[in-house]
Enzyme design. Structure first.
Site, PDB file in Angstrom:
ATOM      1  N   ARG A 134       0.999  -1.625   0.330  1.00  0.00           N
ATOM      2  CA  ARG A 134       0.169  -0.324   0.159  1.00  0.00           C
ATOM      3  C   ARG A 134       0.644   1.507  -0.041  1.00  0.00           C
ATOM      4  NH1 ARG A 134      -4.848   1.439   3.712  1.00  0.00           N
ATOM      5  NH2 ARG A 134      -3.825   1.856   5.414  1.00  0.00           N
ATOM      6  N   ASP A 188      -4.445   2.834  13.805  1.00  0.00           N
ATOM      7  CA  ASP A 188      -4.004   3.582  13.489  1.00  0.00           C
ATOM      8  C   ASP A 188      -4.215   4.989  13.026  1.00  0.00           C
ATOM      9  OD1 ASP A 188      -5.663   2.763  11.103  1.00  0.00           O
ATOM     10  OD2 ASP A 188      -5.172   1.788   9.846  1.00  0.00           O
TER      11      ASP A 188
END
Length: 536
Positions: free
Chosen positions: A169, A448
């Protein structure tokens, strides 16, 4: 500091320290590729980022409403599909995610999951060393040369023979990589991550019977998807690769994107294999893009589950559109992780993960994410129980183009505990992010950047609209200041002055206060935070 130097093409300036091994990543070929991408596409990237803000201004004023675009109705109604997934992406029933540090990469690839999303984005703090070391780590993993020895325990880590499929990613379009300048302007972090991994690994990946696979985050429109398609094509052509060599999964984690699923797939149709329901950023985007609408206030974060109507409808639409187009529909991440030292809490957490993955499998997802290797068997069992084959492409649920299904908030309370929890999580997370860690276990949940974004966005929304708590108190500036002061005092007492200072917690509090107290709404908390780590 190694003292290593590198040569650079005209107009290219590397402002980050050249540590050992960085010259093997920032080669002449790599810098030429990056410069070519920047010169051809960066003006369009910046135009699209400006278009986000201009659209937000129209949403704020009521001039525009989020809806399915009338001008692309033919794309939504058309009969077209994407190419079949590569053989090693046909079955993605469990993927593990995590940052690009060396130990994490080894453990994730060895976890027994079908895939591993190595994350330069929300699970990583984008310091120069984290991003560059990550490229080295991934290259070594692809070439089967990665190992790691923990200096504290002496334990050694190495790859097993059978590993998860690697998917990378890249950062979102909004983040710059300020340590690499092209003609005096910073490179896009997204294209930096993407191009370097592709350049250094496509040949070895092909030899090993796999390919360069990517997750693309935080897209909002078909126009942004089209930009990515052009960048991918440019790189494939520059590197002499067949069109469609690169395969991507797009995270549907913004509210505007939910209204353009077909269009995003269509724009990337030569390279796309899947969409992913990125639930946490989606909740953040729901708040952000409707921030001036007092009727869109959300309850405590814990109450906004995938079972609430607007979230369930969004996930169902991802499944329906993907499967109609021959693409996979990936589920999201349960934030629960194993709880050490408390069997009862651990069992409860595992039960919640099992329920979450069972729900996703039964809804028709082709796979979902976990954040810890211990959760892989639980998620695998949930999908194995439902899925007879490698995926569920034959399941195409009925969905409607009814904008209210995706915009109506759920009921639920806002509580004093919810306020304090958001303050606590956001400050702890920002502190960790500033000191180099982007995926952080907090109160037995894996947090996160996306979950921290929800925390600060909810506090801003509640303050601006004067939300009333279940206890009857109003969330105004004075209430929030008092709550922040109380939480900060408790955190200082828990951590101690030395740890508080070492963790840059005062800076975290300063950034946090600005985010929740300013009248304007910062697009991403990582923007002001990145300025701090870039200048450190």
């Amino acid at each position: 500091m190694s003292g290593t130097t590198i040569s650079t093409p005209d107009g290219v300036t590397v402002r980050g320290e050249i540590r050992e091994g960085y010259d093997s990543i920032l080669t002449d070929e790599a810098l030429e590729l990056l410069a070519g991408i920047h010169r051809r596409f960066d003006s369009e990237r910046r135009r699209l980022l400006k278009a986000r803000l201009e659209r937000q201004a129209r949403l704020d004023s009521g001039e525009e409403q989020l809806d399915f675009p009338a001008e692309t109705a033919a794309i939504r109604a058309g009969e077209w599909t994407v190419p079949p997934a590569p053989a090693d992406l046909a079955d993605r029933r469990v993927e593990i995610t995590g940052p690009v540090d060396r130990k994490m990469i080894i453990n994730a690839l060895n976890s027994g999951a079908k895939g591993f999303m190595a994350d330069f984005e929300d699970a990583s703090s984008p310091s120069w060393t984290n991003m560059m070391d990550g490229q080295i780590n991934l290259r070594d993993a692809v070439h089967g040369k990665i190992d790691f020895t923990d200096e504290t325990s002496g334990k050694s880590y190495a790859l097993k023979a059978d590993t998860a499929v690697l998917i990378v990613r890249a950062r979102g379009l909004h983040l710059d990589e300020v340590h690499l300048e092209i003609d005096g302007a910073p490179m896009a972090g997204a294209f930096f991550d993407f191009a370097l991994y592709l350049l250094h690994n496509h040949e070895e990946l092909k030899k090993r019977g796999t390919g360069p696979y990517f997750y693309l985050p935080k897209l909002e429109t078909r126009h942004e998807a089209r930009l990515w398609s052009l960048v991918i094509r440019h790189c494939e052509e520059t590197l002499g690769l067949e069109r469609g060599t690169v395969r991507v999964t797009v995270l549907i984690e913004t509210l505007p994107a939910a209204f353009e699923l077909d269009e995003i797939i269509y724009a990337l149709r030569e390279n796309l294999t899947a969409l992913n329901a990125g639930r946490w950023d989606y909740i953040f985007s729901y708040i952000k893009r409707q921030r001036t609408d007092g009727s869109k206030i959300l309850p405590d974060r814990a109450a906004v589950t995938m079972a609430v109507p607007f979230m369930a409808e969004y996930a169902k639409r991802v499944i329906a559109v993907c499967h109609r187009r021959g693409a996979h529909a990936m589920g999201g991440m349960s934030a629960f992780i194993p709880v050490k030292g408390d069997d009862a809490k651990n069992e409860a957490a595992m039960d919640k993960v099992k329920a979450d993955k069972t729900r996703e499998a039964e809804a028709g997802h082709d796979g979902a994410w976990v954040a810890h290797p211990a959760l892989v068997p639980i998620a695998m069992a949930a999908f194995d129980k439902v899925m007879d084959g490698p995926n569920q492409l034959s399941k195409v649920p009925e969905v409607a183009e009814d904008r209210d299904l995706y915009l109506t908030p759920p009921g639920g309370d806002i509580t004093h505990e919810g306020v304090r929890g958001n303050i606590d999580v956001a400050i702890r997370y920002l502190s960790s992010w500033l000191t180099g860690r982007g995926a952080v276990p907090i109160h037995n949940l894996m947090e996160d950047a996306a979950t921290a974004e929800i925390s600060r966005a909810q506090l801003w929304q509640w303050r601006v609209h004067g939300a009333v708590l279940a206890s009857g108190e109003t969330v105004d500036r004075a209430y929030l200041e008092k709550a922040i002061t109380s939480v900060v005092e408790e955190l200082k007492a828990e951590l101690g002055n030395e740890t508080w200072s070492r963790n840059r917690a005062d800076e975290a509090v300063e950034i946090f206060r600005e985010l929740v107290m300013d009248d304007s709404f910062e697009e991403f908390l990582t923007l002001p935070a990145y300025r701090r780590i870039a200048s450190a």
